[in-house]
Motif scaffolding. Structure first.
Motif, mmCIF file in Angstrom:
data_model
loop_
_atom_site.group_PDB
_atom_site.id
_atom_site.type_symbol
_atom_site.label_atom_id
_atom_site.label_comp_id
_atom_site.label_asym_id
_atom_site.label_seq_id
_atom_site.Cartn_x
_atom_site.Cartn_y
_atom_site.Cartn_z
ATOM 1 N N ALA A 36 44.706 -19.900 7.114
ATOM 2 C CA ALA A 36 44.226 -18.688 7.780
ATOM 3 C C ALA A 36 45.159 -17.513 7.501
ATOM 4 O O ALA A 36 44.708 -16.392 7.262
ATOM 5 N N LEU A 37 46.464 -17.766 7.515
ATOM 6 C CA LEU A 37 47.425 -16.708 7.206
ATOM 7 C C LEU A 37 47.231 -16.201 5.777
ATOM 8 O O LEU A 37 47.297 -14.992 5.511
ATOM 9 N N ILE A 38 46.979 -17.128 4.847
ATOM 10 C CA ILE A 38 46.774 -16.751 3.444
ATOM 11 C C ILE A 38 45.489 -15.945 3.292
ATOM 12 O O ILE A 38 45.460 -14.911 2.615
ATOM 13 N N ILE A 39 44.423 -16.413 3.930
ATOM 14 C CA ILE A 39 43.142 -15.708 3.860
ATOM 15 C C ILE A 39 43.288 -14.286 4.394
ATOM 16 O O ILE A 39 42.803 -13.322 3.789
ATOM 17 N N ASP A 40 43.974 -14.154 5.516
ATOM 18 C CA ASP A 40 44.149 -12.837 6.125
ATOM 19 C C ASP A 40 45.016 -11.937 5.251
ATOM 20 O O ASP A 40 44.709 -10.754 5.046
ATOM 21 N N CYS A 62 34.626 -8.919 2.627
ATOM 22 C CA CYS A 62 34.886 -8.595 1.232
ATOM 23 C C CYS A 62 33.555 -8.414 0.506
ATOM 24 O O CYS A 62 32.547 -9.019 0.895
ATOM 25 N N PRO A 63 33.518 -7.587 -0.548
ATOM 26 C CA PRO A 63 32.283 -7.444 -1.326
ATOM 27 C C PRO A 63 31.881 -8.796 -1.914
ATOM 28 O O PRO A 63 32.746 -9.564 -2.350
ATOM 29 N N PRO A 64 30.593 -9.102 -1.945
ATOM 30 C CA PRO A 64 30.147 -10.388 -2.488
ATOM 31 C C PRO A 64 30.655 -10.669 -3.899
ATOM 32 O O PRO A 64 30.928 -11.823 -4.237
ATOM 33 N N ASP A 65 30.799 -9.602 -4.726
ATOM 34 C CA ASP A 65 31.244 -9.839 -6.092
ATOM 35 C C ASP A 65 32.731 -10.181 -6.172
ATOM 36 O O ASP A 65 33.219 -10.591 -7.227
ATOM 37 N N LYS A 66 33.460 -10.008 -5.060
ATOM 38 C CA LYS A 66 34.878 -10.365 -5.018
ATOM 39 C C LYS A 66 35.098 -11.759 -4.424
ATOM 40 O O LYS A 66 36.209 -12.280 -4.441
ATOM 41 N N ALA A 67 34.026 -12.345 -3.897
ATOM 42 C CA ALA A 67 34.163 -13.605 -3.154
ATOM 43 C C ALA A 67 34.612 -14.757 -4.046
ATOM 44 O O ALA A 67 35.366 -15.631 -3.597
ATOM 45 N N ILE A 68 34.171 -14.770 -5.306
ATOM 46 C CA ILE A 68 34.539 -15.882 -6.184
ATOM 47 C C ILE A 68 36.037 -15.897 -6.439
ATOM 48 O O ILE A 68 36.705 -16.936 -6.312
ATOM 49 N N ALA A 69 36.599 -14.742 -6.800
ATOM 50 C CA ALA A 69 38.038 -14.669 -7.055
ATOM 51 C C ALA A 69 38.832 -14.945 -5.788
ATOM 52 O O ALA A 69 39.855 -15.646 -5.813
ATOM 53 N N TYR A 70 38.372 -14.398 -4.677
ATOM 54 C CA TYR A 70 39.017 -14.615 -3.373
ATOM 55 C C TYR A 70 39.039 -16.108 -3.057
ATOM 56 O O TYR A 70 40.069 -16.675 -2.658
ATOM 57 N N THR A 71 37.899 -16.747 -3.253
ATOM 58 C CA THR A 71 37.794 -18.188 -2.997
ATOM 59 C C THR A 71 38.745 -18.970 -3.883
ATOM 60 O O THR A 71 39.421 -19.900 -3.424
ATOM 61 N N ALA A 72 38.813 -18.601 -5.155
ATOM 62 C CA ALA A 72 39.656 -19.322 -6.105
ATOM 63 C C ALA A 72 41.120 -19.284 -5.689
ATOM 64 O O ALA A 72 41.827 -20.297 -5.742
#
Length: 213
Positions: free
Chosen positions: A89-93, A156-166
């Motif tokens: 959670a800390l990393i995600i934030d 986050c914008p949907p197009d950024k979700a893949i990189a964010y997830t990775a």
């Protein structure tokens, strides 16, 4: 929140469930008490039963982790899994601004907690050590849960979700290796051999036999 219904909804229809999770009031204490601490018991208890009561069988041998060692392994694994949810959670934030998202501590904790559902539920396969790999595969579904939840909870914008997830997944993998390493220190050698690939397990057994003769 009904626990069983929430588990079913987040696993079966995550896209419809994330907005509801985002809208409902919550704090760290309630998330842990009503959800994380309960589900995290599944892999911890199942692993104890599988290793100490059912046992591992391979190459004509069987082995059970001593009950005391199994209990220590269970408790440490349980605590580390709780810590891992918080650390993620800390990393995600912290990473939210990098991917044009909005920082939210409680949103990140919700995301970490509920995206971990697949891994927690998949831990039931540890009841039979030979099937534990299936639990690991089930945990991969958590990647999809994370991907669908990031745009909703972290904005986050949907197009950024893949990189964010990775990025988050890489951090989770590193954390998983750390937990596995700590638990391996508490697990007797024969149990660790049971978790190896067959060729590696044979090599370890040969080394142990040679050392005795």
């Amino acid at each position: 929140m009904n626990l069983v219904e929430r588990v079913q909804s987040i696993l079966l229809k995550p896209k419809a469930t994330w907005p509801a999770i985002d809208a409902e009031p919550a704090d760290a204490a309630s998330l842990y008490k009503n959800y994380v601490m309960i589900l995290a018991l599944i892999p911890a208890v199942a692993s104890f039963i599988g290793l100490s009561l059912v046992g591992i069988g391979a190459f004509g041998m069987s082995f059970r982790v001593p009950v005391v060692s199994g209990l220590v392994n269970m408790i440490v694994g349980y605590v580390l899994s709780l810590v891992m949810v918080f650390v993620l959670a800390l990393i995600i934030d912290a990473m939210a601004p990098t991917f044009e998202g909005t920082k939210s501590q409680i949103g990140a904790l919700k995301l970490s907690a509920y995206a971990s559902t697949a891994a927690f539920v998949g831990g039931i396969f540890s009841l039979v050590p030979a099937l534990s790999a299936i639990g690991a595969l089930a945990a991969l579904y958590g990647v999809y849960l994370l991907y669908t939840g990031l745009p909703v909870l972290m904005k986050c914008p949907p197009d950024k979700a893949i990189a964010y997830t990775a990025v988050v997944v890489v951090c989770a993998i590193v954390g998983g290796f750390v937990i596995a390493w700590v638990l391996s220190l508490l697990t007797p050698l024969p149990a660790r051999i049971g978790a190896l690939a067959p060729a590696d397990a044979v090599a370890v057994l040969q080394q142990q036999w040679a050392a005795r003769t």
